[in-house]
Design an enzyme around this catalytic site. Structure first.
Site, PDB file in Angstrom:
ATOM      1  N   LYS A 182     -33.792   3.838  43.024  1.00  0.00           N
ATOM      2  CA  LYS A 182     -32.591   3.095  42.620  1.00  0.00           C
ATOM      3  C   LYS A 182     -31.455   3.503  43.548  1.00  0.00           C
ATOM      4  CE  LYS A 182     -29.905   2.114  38.385  1.00  0.00           C
ATOM      5  NZ  LYS A 182     -29.759   2.421  36.928  1.00  0.00           N
ATOM      6  N   SER A 226     -29.895  -1.655  33.872  1.00  0.00           N
ATOM      7  CA  SER A 226     -29.369  -1.835  35.200  1.00  0.00           C
ATOM      8  C   SER A 226     -30.364  -1.564  36.333  1.00  0.00           C
ATOM      9  CB  SER A 226     -28.169  -0.906  35.383  1.00  0.00           C
ATOM     10  OG  SER A 226     -28.573   0.449  35.332  1.00  0.00           O
ATOM     11  N   SER A 238     -31.192   1.749  30.655  1.00  0.00           N
ATOM     12  CA  SER A 238     -31.389   1.120  31.966  1.00  0.00           C
ATOM     13  C   SER A 238     -32.728   1.380  32.632  1.00  0.00           C
ATOM     14  CB  SER A 238     -30.295   1.550  32.928  1.00  0.00           C
ATOM     15  OG  SER A 238     -29.161   0.756  32.712  1.00  0.00           O
TER      16      SER A 238
HETATM   17  N1  GLN Z   1     -26.790  -1.675  29.659  1.00  0.00           N
HETATM   18  C1  GLN Z   1     -26.068  -0.477  29.341  1.00  0.00           C
HETATM   19  C2  GLN Z   1     -24.711  -0.531  29.978  1.00  0.00           C
HETATM   20  O1  GLN Z   1     -24.383  -1.530  30.509  1.00  0.00           O
HETATM   21  C3  GLN Z   1     -26.847   0.724  29.805  1.00  0.00           C
HETATM   22  C4  GLN Z   1     -26.761   0.930  31.266  1.00  0.00           C
HETATM   23  C5  GLN Z   1     -27.509   2.124  31.744  1.00  0.00           C
HETATM   24  O2  GLN Z   1     -28.349   2.696  31.032  1.00  0.00           O
HETATM   25  N2  GLN Z   1     -27.167   2.553  32.943  1.00  0.00           N
HETATM   26  O3  GLN Z   1     -23.963   0.388  29.974  1.00  0.00           O
END
Ligand code: GLN
Length: 479
Positions: A82, A157, A181
């Site tokens: 990532k 994400s 995410s």
């Molecule tokens: N979707 C969640 C957010 O927008 C979690 C994101 C993540 O785990 N980085 O914060």
């Protein structure tokens, strides 16, 4: 639906073959690069494909084997990272314009460990900007598409990392999970995704979003590969003061142990609203574990439903502080202006996307004098209640089963105008992050339209071994 057949070798099989000299890391790499050439134009999993560096790394692995040396437990395994993990001298963008041109001067600890284990990094994957989102639509470089259906999101994400494994561009990948995410995109792309116990994996070199929640973890095609990755990336790191000092037992050894006698909890007061297909698959997962020898028990986690609200105060608060460092001076882009304050605002207005700006404003508000106790302070109390509720549940159950995501992969733009609809994607994953506990998503069949569905397995602090035993048993039950 695209053709997902011609199943690639697992990471364990690749490493075993390369170590034994029956497979060449260079050949394995070329197969993966070939799939990237064929489909990356459609999928857009990567911000950067590192073909030259990967070929050099694969050649070094093959040379080590030829010289009689062991390159390590991930010998020749193609890996995607990532793009919020620091790679020395290689751009690390967080899919944000604000880091334009920035090259980290050091490697993240996970990057160092994976290279030392013989893994071959093929590229840096796309994400929602600074890991804020659930669809990868918030990337400054355009969205990633779900390899199972290009009209749908891969989740987020870490959507690029999930898609890279699902499309066979990399055998394994790493993502980061602050509120879901890793697990949510794993579910939407039909791969395994693991969020370890907070502190299990070093965060050194992971660009911070919400430091008390962020954890790095693997995406893989199966549970054994996830265990293999966890055994390599886990462990104490003096460079991360929140990393757990005790050595962790091998998960590769745990997964063969079965679930005989394991207590699997059903959360009776879980928030409702998951798709009927998702609920059906979860029921089948309970039945499968019971058939494998586990006992199903009812537990309550009353504060579970407050997780989302608490998270959207705590995570933006931490983000507003962490992202203050992007000021046009120290990293990446700068928009020139007549004085320093104007330069700060012009840089941050041009460099951050809409969702990141929203989080910074929410967090700054929640932390401001007069509101701190009412919002941030209150959210911390709720966080404590959630952790306590889970701890009580884990006196009755060894693991808990829930849906990973309330829905299957959704269409691009379908939640675009409504931040809350997007936030609800993580209703089942977020409470675990707040408690600091581990969670994993295991693919468990598809909906009636053929899109993947994941089941989430949760465990208490350092419950990775039982969690992986349950994950392996689920996987065995559907072959
Ligand atoms: N979707 C969640 C957010 O927008 C979690 C994101 C993540 O785990 N980085 O914060």
């Amino acid at each position: 639906m695209s053709d997902m057949s011609s199943a690639p070798l697992s990471a364990a099989q690749i490493a075993a073959g390369v170590r034994a000299g029956t497979l060449k890391a260079a050949d394995v790499l070329e197969q993966h690069l070939g799939r990237i050439t064929d489909r990356e134009g459609d999928v857009h999993a990567f911000n950067l494909v590192m073909a030259d560096e990967a070929r050099a790394a694969a050649a070094a692995v093959d040379a080590a084997v030829a010289a009689g040396n062991d390159p390590g437990p991930l010998a020749g395994v193609p890996l995607a990272l990532k793009d919020n993990m620091c790679t020395r001298g290689i751009p690390t963008t967080c899919s944000s314009k604000i880091l334009e041109g920035w090259k980290p001067p050091y490697d993240a600890t996970v990057v160092t460990k994976l290279a030392a284990a013989g893994a071959v990094t093929v590229g840096k994957t796309n994400l929602d900007e600074f890991a804020m989102g659930s669809s990868t639509e918030n990337s400054a470089f355009g969205p990633t598409r779900n390899p199972h259906d290009l009209s749908r999101v891969p989740g987020g994400s870490s959507g690029g990392s999930a898609a890279a494994v699902a499309a066979g561009f990399a055998s394994v990948s790493l993502g980061s999970d602050t509120g879901g995410s890793i697990r949510q995109p794993a579910a939407l792309c039909g791969v395994v995704g693991v969020k370890p116990t907070y502190g299990y994996v070093s965060r050194y070199g992971l660009v911070a979003f919400a430091s008390s929640l962020d954890q790095i973890g693997p995406f893989t095609g199966n549970v054994e590969d996830a265990a293999l990755l966890m055994d390599v990336i886990g462990g104490h790191d003096p460079m991360d003061s929140t990393s757990i000092p005790e050595p962790q037992p091998s998960l590769v050894e745990a997964i063969g142990q079965g679930v005989e006698g394991l207590r699997v909890g059903r959360i009776t007061d879980l928030p409702q609203g998951a798709d009927p297909d998702v609920v059906d698959r979860l029921e089948l997962a309970f039945e499968a574990l019971q058939a494998a020898g586990a006992t199903i028990v009812d537990v309550e986690v009353p504060a579970f439903g407050y997780g989302l609200t608490a998270y959207y105060l705590i995570a933006p608060s931490e983000a507003s502080s962490n992202l203050a460092r992007y000021d046009g001076v120290r990293y990446g882009m700068r928009v020139d202006a007549p004085d320093t304050n104007a330069m700060y605002s012009a840089t941050r207005a041009a460099g951050f996307g809409e969702e990141v700006q929203r989080r910074i404003m929410l967090g700054t508000y929640a932390l401001s004098a007069g509101y701190y106790d009412a919002y941030y302070g209150k959210a911390l109390k709720v966080r404590r209640l959630i952790a306590d509720d889970f701890d009580r549940a884990y006196t009755k159950a060894d693991v808990l089963l829930t849906p990973t995501s309330p829905t299957v992969a959704f269409e691009f733009g379908s939640k675009g105008d409504d931040p809350l609809a997007m936030y609800l994607c993580d209703v089942y994953t977020i409470p675990t992050n707040l408690a600091g506990h581990p969670g994993m998503s295991v693919p468990y069949g598809t909906c009636q339209h053929g899109l993947p569905i994941g089941v989430q397995i949760l465990a208490g602090t350092l419950g990775e071994q039982v969690m992986f035993r349950a994950g392996a048993a689920l996987e065995r039950s559907i072959g």
